[in-house]
Design a protein around this motif. Structure first.
Motif, PDB file in Angstrom:
ATOM      1  N   ALA A 164       0.743  -1.189   0.073  1.00 44.58           N
ATOM      2  CA  ALA A 164      -0.126   0.034  -0.077  1.00 44.58           C
ATOM      3  C   ALA A 164       0.707   1.271   0.343  1.00 44.58           C
ATOM      4  N   GLU A 165       2.100   1.173   0.863  1.00 37.41           N
ATOM      5  CA  GLU A 165       2.768   2.366   0.715  1.00 37.41           C
ATOM      6  C   GLU A 165       3.812   2.668  -0.204  1.00 37.41           C
ATOM      7  N   GLY A 166       3.925   1.765  -1.020  1.00 39.19           N
ATOM      8  CA  GLY A 166       5.140   1.499  -2.100  1.00 39.19           C
ATOM      9  C   GLY A 166       6.254   1.563  -1.236  1.00 39.19           C
ATOM     10  N   VAL A 204       0.864  -3.376   5.261  1.00 40.31           N
ATOM     11  CA  VAL A 204       1.741  -2.306   5.935  1.00 40.31           C
ATOM     12  C   VAL A 204       0.568  -1.137   6.298  1.00 40.31           C
ATOM     13  N   SER A 205      -0.687  -1.458   5.530  1.00 41.08           N
ATOM     14  CA  SER A 205      -1.712  -0.573   5.920  1.00 41.08           C
ATOM     15  C   SER A 205      -2.904  -1.364   5.256  1.00 41.08           C
ATOM     16  N   GLY A 206      -4.270  -0.969   5.840  1.00 37.48           N
ATOM     17  CA  GLY A 206      -5.333  -1.655   5.319  1.00 37.48           C
ATOM     18  C   GLY A 206      -5.844  -0.495   4.253  1.00 37.48           C
ATOM     19  N   GLN A 207      -5.534   0.558   4.197  1.00 37.98           N
ATOM     20  CA  GLN A 207      -5.829   1.691   3.215  1.00 37.98           C
ATOM     21  C   GLN A 207      -6.581   1.493   1.845  1.00 37.98           C
ATOM     22  N   LEU A 208      -5.844   0.545   1.095  1.00 35.43           N
ATOM     23  CA  LEU A 208      -6.124   0.472  -0.339  1.00 35.43           C
ATOM     24  C   LEU A 208      -7.742  -0.360  -0.327  1.00 35.43           C
ATOM     25  N   PHE A 227       2.306  -4.072   9.832  1.00 38.93           N
ATOM     26  CA  PHE A 227       3.756  -4.621  10.095  1.00 38.93           C
ATOM     27  C   PHE A 227       4.718  -3.920   8.926  1.00 38.93           C
ATOM     28  N   ARG A 228       5.625  -3.426   9.676  1.00 37.51           N
ATOM     29  CA  ARG A 228       6.726  -2.636   8.746  1.00 37.51           C
ATOM     30  C   ARG A 228       8.223  -3.203   8.973  1.00 37.51           C
ATOM     31  N   ALA A 229       8.840  -3.625   7.994  1.00 37.98           N
ATOM     32  CA  ALA A 229      10.094  -4.196   8.282  1.00 37.98           C
ATOM     33  C   ALA A 229      11.318  -3.273   8.050  1.00 37.98           C
ATOM     34  N   GLU A 230      10.920  -1.895   8.414  1.00 40.42           N
ATOM     35  CA  GLU A 230      11.919  -0.803   8.653  1.00 40.42           C
ATOM     36  C   GLU A 230      12.864  -1.161   9.589  1.00 40.42           C
ATOM     37  N   ASN A 231      14.127  -1.145   9.322  1.00 39.26           N
ATOM     38  CA  ASN A 231      15.175  -1.323  10.581  1.00 39.26           C
ATOM     39  C   ASN A 231      15.453  -0.070  11.197  1.00 39.26           C
ATOM     40  N   HIS A 237       9.271   3.739  16.886  1.00 44.60           N
ATOM     41  CA  HIS A 237       8.765   2.718  15.602  1.00 44.60           C
ATOM     42  C   HIS A 237       8.840   1.343  16.101  1.00 44.60           C
ATOM     43  N   LEU A 238       7.806   0.613  15.659  1.00 46.28           N
ATOM     44  CA  LEU A 238       7.453  -0.778  16.049  1.00 46.28           C
ATOM     45  C   LEU A 238       7.450  -1.570  14.517  1.00 46.28           C
ATOM     46  N   ALA A 239       8.094  -2.768  14.634  1.00 49.53           N
ATOM     47  CA  ALA A 239       7.624  -3.475  13.481  1.00 49.53           C
ATOM     48  C   ALA A 239       6.340  -4.122  13.304  1.00 49.53           C
ATOM     49  N   ILE A 244      -5.280   2.792  13.030  1.00 45.32           N
ATOM     50  CA  ILE A 244      -6.591   3.097  12.825  1.00 45.32           C
ATOM     51  C   ILE A 244      -6.770   4.086  11.561  1.00 45.32           C
ATOM     52  N   GLU A 245      -7.556   3.482  10.544  1.00 45.35           N
ATOM     53  CA  GLU A 245      -7.651   4.050   9.286  1.00 45.35           C
ATOM     54  C   GLU A 245      -9.102   4.348   8.679  1.00 45.35           C
ATOM     55  N   PRO A 246      -9.404   5.597   9.020  1.00 41.04           N
ATOM     56  CA  PRO A 246     -10.757   6.154   8.521  1.00 41.04           C
ATOM     57  C   PRO A 246     -10.571   6.324   7.212  1.00 41.04           C
ATOM     58  N   GLY A 400       6.178  13.645  17.409  1.00 36.76           N
ATOM     59  CA  GLY A 400       6.548  13.853  16.017  1.00 36.76           C
ATOM     60  C   GLY A 400       5.085  13.305  15.248  1.00 36.76           C
ATOM     61  N   GLU A 401       5.137  12.537  14.130  1.00 37.34           N
ATOM     62  CA  GLU A 401       4.211  12.418  13.260  1.00 37.34           C
ATOM     63  C   GLU A 401       3.360  11.280  14.010  1.00 37.34           C
ATOM     64  N   ILE A 402       1.991  11.759  14.169  1.00 34.32           N
ATOM     65  CA  ILE A 402       1.124  10.627  14.784  1.00 34.32           C
ATOM     66  C   ILE A 402       0.089  10.274  13.815  1.00 34.32           C
ATOM     67  N   VAL A 403      -0.273  11.162  12.671  1.00 35.41           N
ATOM     68  CA  VAL A 403      -0.998  10.882  11.700  1.00 35.41           C
ATOM     69  C   VAL A 403      -0.550  11.088  10.329  1.00 35.41           C
ATOM     70  N   GLN A 407      -6.207  13.307   0.659  1.00 32.99           N
ATOM     71  CA  GLN A 407      -7.094  13.203  -0.166  1.00 32.99           C
ATOM     72  C   GLN A 407      -6.472  12.175  -1.348  1.00 32.99           C
ATOM     73  N   ARG A 408      -7.338  11.425  -1.640  1.00 31.87           N
ATOM     74  CA  ARG A 408      -6.905  10.335  -2.761  1.00 31.87           C
ATOM     75  C   ARG A 408      -6.989  10.832  -4.141  1.00 31.87           C
ATOM     76  N   GLU A 409      -6.175  10.457  -4.791  1.00 34.36           N
ATOM     77  CA  GLU A 409      -6.293  10.481  -6.341  1.00 34.36           C
ATOM     78  C   GLU A 409      -7.587   9.823  -7.011  1.00 34.36           C
TER      79      GLU A 409
HETATM   80  O1  4AD Z   1       2.116   7.642   7.350  1.00 28.84           O
HETATM   81  P1  4AD Z   1       1.738   6.157   7.176  1.00 28.84           P
HETATM   82  O2  4AD Z   1       2.926   5.268   6.828  1.00 28.84           O
HETATM   83  O3  4AD Z   1       0.324   6.234   6.401  1.00 28.84           O
HETATM   84  C1  4AD Z   1      -0.278   5.040   6.015  1.00 28.84           C
HETATM   85  O4  4AD Z   1       0.212   3.858   6.199  1.00 28.84           O
HETATM   86  C2  4AD Z   1      -1.596   5.500   5.187  1.00 28.84           C
HETATM   87  N1  4AD Z   1      -1.552   4.241   4.207  1.00 28.84           N
HETATM   88  C3  4AD Z   1      -2.508   5.919   6.064  1.00 28.84           C
HETATM   89  C4  4AD Z   1      -3.664   6.211   5.375  1.00 28.84           C
HETATM   90  O5  4AD Z   1      -3.819   7.175   4.935  1.00 28.84           O
HETATM   91  N2  4AD Z   1      -4.753   5.478   5.515  1.00 28.84           N
HETATM   92  O6  4AD Z   1       1.362   5.454   8.498  1.00 28.84           O
HETATM   93  C5  4AD Z   1       0.333   5.957   9.239  1.00 28.84           C
HETATM   94  C6  4AD Z   1       0.571   6.351  10.998  1.00 28.84           C
HETATM   95  C7  4AD Z   1       1.742   7.177  11.135  1.00 28.84           C
HETATM   96  O7  4AD Z   1       1.570   8.515  11.297  1.00 28.84           O
HETATM   97  C8  4AD Z   1       2.282   6.711  12.381  1.00 28.84           C
HETATM   98  O8  4AD Z   1       1.586   7.461  13.417  1.00 28.84           O
HETATM   99  C9  4AD Z   1       1.989   5.202  12.618  1.00 28.84           C
HETATM  100  O9  4AD Z   1       1.294   5.105  11.370  1.00 28.84           O
HETATM  101  N3  4AD Z   1       3.219   4.452  12.059  1.00 28.84           N
HETATM  102  C10 4AD Z   1       3.959   3.942  12.929  1.00 28.84           C
HETATM  103  N4  4AD Z   1       3.849   3.488  14.289  1.00 28.84           N
HETATM  104  C11 4AD Z   1       4.533   2.752  14.896  1.00 28.84           C
HETATM  105  N5  4AD Z   1       5.632   2.120  14.327  1.00 28.84           N
HETATM  106  C12 4AD Z   1       5.859   2.241  13.003  1.00 28.84           C
HETATM  107  N6  4AD Z   1       6.898   1.653  12.614  1.00 28.84           N
HETATM  108  C13 4AD Z   1       5.185   3.252  12.300  1.00 28.84           C
HETATM  109  N7  4AD Z   1       5.112   3.612  10.933  1.00 28.84           N
HETATM  110  C14 4AD Z   1       3.999   4.365  10.872  1.00 28.84           C
END
Ligand code: 4AD
Ligand code: MG
Length: 478
Positions: A164-166, A204-208, A227-231, A237-239, A244-246, A400-403, A407-409
């Motif tokens: 989803a996130e590419g 990595v995301s349920g968005q799509l 789940f994210r395999a970012e090191n 950061h958590l793996a 929550i995705e509205p 830092g970044e919480i959300v 807007q989608r294309e």
């Molecule tokens: O900014 P992110 O990557 O956005 C998405 O995944 C979109 N698909 C969301 C959407 O538009 N529906 O991740 C969203 C949020 C981040 O702002 C951050 O709060 C959290 O997910 N996040 C993590 N939290 C903990 N550990 C990580 N490795 C995280 N990566 C992202």
């Protein structure tokens, strides 16, 4: 007799009656006073043991973390420190806890790092009990908010073929034997023989998938593990984390910002109302922790003050372009104090920049929007300027970044062109593109990292301390 929860006992409704309580011993003092906790509240109930008439053998077994059942009269306490206590008439040890080997000795003030290695027992401490109750109430608040607004809760798949996130930071799911996988004629691994007949990952995301549901049900939300395999071994950061995705049909970016702000304020308020004792405890914990820090690193506000501040103030909405100007002219940028110096428009913002904007410049939550297209995901709507997208990130003090959202294309041609440019497989995402073929519409959504929200509300500083069993690089114990 059925046992009564400590929380109910401390409410006093059963005073002067015979009660039974079951729980775990926190402390046992003067061979007489048990502080008993059962997880229903941060507070313990004091149980006064008639030590003269209790065998020495039994008294010896009242050790930290032993589970016990006490029966006796609930009375108003004459001692300081508690309102009620149980005058014990019958004491039963349910499960012993060897004082020599029990790993958490509270009087030694175990560190958070030490407790992480005992994640199965740390929840028996005041701080972790409080954090986990707050986490639970926050989760309830999330559902309450969306359900009351008529959003449909959608369970998107955990195993998916889509990225989803590419960003490509995914855990592969396979049932192929790793030591000897089947090969195609040209020597590549033959994923046709894999369980799903294709290459799959943990999501990595349920968005799509969520978008497809929004384009039928109107307004939906997901709340599940991602789940994210970012090191990245950071405190944010958590793996494996919960997101929550509205996603809402016919919402533009402004509506999306309004929703995110209203939602965050609602869940914080809800939790402040329901978790007063736990939050008060966590506020004290934070004050204590900050005493060991240099003045400049301490928070300007106590925990509850900070939470109230978020409720009472609008989030500051700032475009990426404005933010770059602010950062370029900032003292840490000029004095080369940032690790990454901001020279020009187009730079990706690092957490040091986000935190400068929130904590030093605006001193309130900030929504940054309209980012350069090339630092954001493929699905975000291109602006008329042709170089920015309708993205938004919400930045919080200390977090830092919480959300992250956008807007989608919704324009089929623009989306396909973007995917081509980024090398994203159209065939893989045929179903996603169908939403733009059949009844496409303006729509928007965002993702909120649940643990980052729990961090903010509990005043904890390491994300490993707000999820029961953290998954991070080199760590999957429990
Ligand atoms: O900014 P992110 O990557 O956005 C998405 O995944 C979109 N698909 C969301 C959407 O538009 N529906 O991740 C969203 C949020 C981040 O702002 C951050 O709060 C959290 O997910 N996040 C993590 N939290 C903990 N550990 C990580 N490795 C995280 N990566 C992202
Ligand atoms: Mg993001």
């Amino acid at each position: 007799m059925k046992h009564t929860k400590v929380k109910a006992l401390l409410s006093g409704s059963k005073v002067n009656t015979e009660v039974n309580a079951k729980g775990w011993v926190r402390t046992f003092r003067n061979n007489q006073f048990i502080a008993l906790n059962d997880g229903s509240t941060i507070h313990n109930i004091q149980c006064v043991v008639d030590f003269e008439n209790t065998p020495e053998e039994t008294l010896k077994r009242i050790t930290t973390s032993a589970s016990v059942s006490v029966t006796g009269t609930l009375v108003e306490s004459k001692g300081a420190g508690q309102k009620y206590e149980i005058q014990v008439s019958k004491l039963e040890i349910l499960g012993d806890s060897d004082a020599e080997t029990y790993p958490i000795q509270l009087r030694n003030k175990p560190s958070l790092e030490f407790l992480r290695e005992k994640a199965h027992l740390r929840v028996r401490t005041n701080a972790f009990g409080a954090i986990m109750r707050v986490r639970s109430v926050l989760a309830h608040a999330v559902h309450t908010y969306f359900q009351e607004k008529g959003f449909v809760y959608v369970n998107t798949p955990v195993i998916t073929g889509a990225d989803a996130e590419g960003a490509g930071e995914m855990f592969q799911v396979t049932s192929l034997p790793l030591d000897n996988p089947p090969r195609t004629e040209d020597g590549n691994i033959d994923y046709k023989k894999d369980f799903f007949g294709k290459h799959t990952n943990l999501t990595v995301s349920g968005q799509l998938e969520g978008e497809t549901f929004a384009m039928a049900l109107g307004q939906i939300y997901t709340f599940g593990p991602t789940f994210r395999a970012e090191n990245s071994n950071t405190s944010r950061h958590l793996a494996e984390f919960w997101m929550i995705e509205p996603e809402v049909a016919f919402n533009d970016l402004d509506d999306n910002m309004d929703l995110a702000e209203d939602f965050i304020q609602y869940v914080i308020k809800y939790t402040m109302d329901k978790c007063q004792d736990d939050l008060k405890f966590l506020e004290g914990r934070l004050l204590e922790e900050e005493k060991s820090k240099p003045q400049a690193d301490r928070s300007e506000m106590a925990l509850l003050e900070k939470l109230n501040f978020v409720l009472e103030n609008n989030f500051k909405r700032v475009s990426y372009t404005e933010a770059i100007d602010i950062l370029r002219d900032s003292t840490p940028n000029k004095k080369k104090k940032f690790q990454y110096i901001i020279n020009e428009w187009g730079a990706d913002l690092q957490s040091e920049h986000e935190r400068y904007l929130v904590e030093k410049h605006f001193k309130c939550p900030v929504i940054l929007f309209d980012y350069p297209a090339n630092i954001k995901a493929f699905y975000m709507r291109l602006n008329e300027d042709g170089k920015t997208v309708r993205a938004m990130d919400i930045l919080f003090p200390g977090i830092g970044e919480i959300v992250g959202g956008s807007q989608r294309e919704e324009r089929y041609d623009v989306l396909v062109e973007k995917m081509k440019a980024l090398g994203i497989d159209e065939e893989e995402l045929w179903w996603y593109l169908d939403t733009r073929r059949f009844g496409s519409a303006v729509h928007s959504g965002f993702g909120l990292g649940f643990e980052r929200l729990v961090l903010f509300v509990t005043g904890m500083t390491n994300i490993r301390d707000v999820i029961p069993f953290p998954r991070t690089p080199q760590n999957a114990e429990f």
